[in-house]
Design an enzyme around this catalytic site. Structure first.
Site, PDB file in Angstrom:
ATOM      1  N   GLU A   9      23.145 -13.619  -2.965  1.00 27.72           N
ATOM      2  CA  GLU A   9      24.492 -14.140  -2.909  1.00 27.72           C
ATOM      3  C   GLU A   9      25.035 -14.311  -1.296  1.00 27.72           C
ATOM      4  OE1 GLU A   9      27.488 -13.078  -5.811  1.00 27.72           O
ATOM      5  OE2 GLU A   9      29.119 -13.351  -4.329  1.00 27.72           O
ATOM      6  N   GLU A  19      35.932 -15.201   1.570  1.00 31.80           N
ATOM      7  CA  GLU A  19      36.617 -14.690   0.294  1.00 31.80           C
ATOM      8  C   GLU A  19      37.852 -14.347   0.666  1.00 31.80           C
ATOM      9  OE1 GLU A  19      34.391 -12.963  -3.433  1.00 31.80           O
ATOM     10  OE2 GLU A  19      33.357 -12.101  -1.714  1.00 31.80           O
TER      11      GLU A  19
END
Length: 281
Positions: free
Chosen positions: A158, A163
């Protein structure tokens, strides 16, 4: 004689890739790290969505992940394809999380993905975005493998290009996850930076993904670097096709650590463009 020479060279090349084990068998030597070099990218995008149209996101580029099962993080939203959660207008993509009954959840949102439409292996990805504000919001711009070649998360990898959790305003994170490096075993590789206007202005979030390294940039400044150590997929599963995801989660194991402030909804993330540049071999 020519065939004999070719056969001999082939056998020697095989022998160079192996060494004897203690039981007399053969042990495969791990591949060496790729050549340490600087990679470059083409000047014009190989794919871009400038969001210069009106309506739903371009179906030639995007599809959706939908559902209300918590997404492995105990998230509180139901992901939909509804126009109130996702639309393109005035030159930008808007994803909106709403406080409302939706599926079995109390919030609705959208998780937009390029899977099966714009998958790629290596390249420079740029996304210019303005983030939502408010405790309980968890927006992300990230990448997942299109096929789980090495197994379920985190084995196939990933890449988190951006974020942000609303209870920690304007603190933005770039991370990678693999079997060897992930937050579950406290070995995650993450860079954290404060962008004072992340929720009020547009900023550029970028990843340079090459066979030798993954580098993260916020507004053109490098904040993260992770090298391919040549030890195989456990640390470097980043040699298969990935796709792009853009979403707002609500609550969850990270986004909901300090609860959810329902007064902040609807909460929107605006995206000016997505651009992908081809790696030059």
């Amino acid at each position: 004689m020519r065939n004999l020479i070719v056969s001999t060279i082939f056998l020697l090349s095989l022998a160079s890739c192996k060494k004897s084990g203690r039981d007399g068998g053969s042990v495969i030597t791990p591949p060496a790290p790729p050549e340490a070099k600087e990679y470059t990218f083409e000047a014009s995008p190989m794919w871009a969505d400038e969001f210069d149209y009106t309506g739903a996101p371009d179906p030639n580029s995007w599809t959706y992940d939908t559902g209300d099962h918590g997404w492995g993080n105990n998230e509180l939203q139901n992901y939909t394809t509804d126009a109130k959660n996702v639309q393109v207008k005035d030159g930008m993509l808007t994803i909106t999380a709403i406080k409302e009954p939706s599926g079995s959840k109390a919030y609705s949102s959208t998780r937009l993905v390029s899977r099966g439409k714009k998958d790629f292996t290596y390249g420079r990805l740029e996304v210019k975005a303005k983030l939502p504000s408010g405790r309980g919001t968890w927006p992300a711009i990230w990448m997942l493998p299109t096929a789980r070649t090495y197994g379920d998360w985190p084995k196939s990898g990933e890449i988190d290009v951006m974020e942000h959790v609303g209870y920690d305003p304007n603190v933005v994170h770039f991370s990678i996850h693999s079997e060897a490096y992930n937050h579950v075993i406290n070995t995650q590789k993450t860079a954290t930076r404060q962008i004072p206007t992340a929720m009020t202005d547009f900023h550029l979030y970028r990843v340079d993904w090459t066979p030798a390294y993954i580098r993260g940039f916020f507004d053109g400044v490098q904040v993260f670097s992770f090298a391919n150590d040549g030890k195989g997929y456990a640390s470097w599963p980043f040699d298969k096709a990935f796709h792009v995801l853009i979403n707002i989660a609500v609550g969850g194991n990270w986004g909901g650590v300090q609860g959810v402030d329902d007064t902040v909804f609807p909460a929107a993330m605006l995206v000016d463009y997505v651009r992908l540049y081809k790696l030059i071999p």
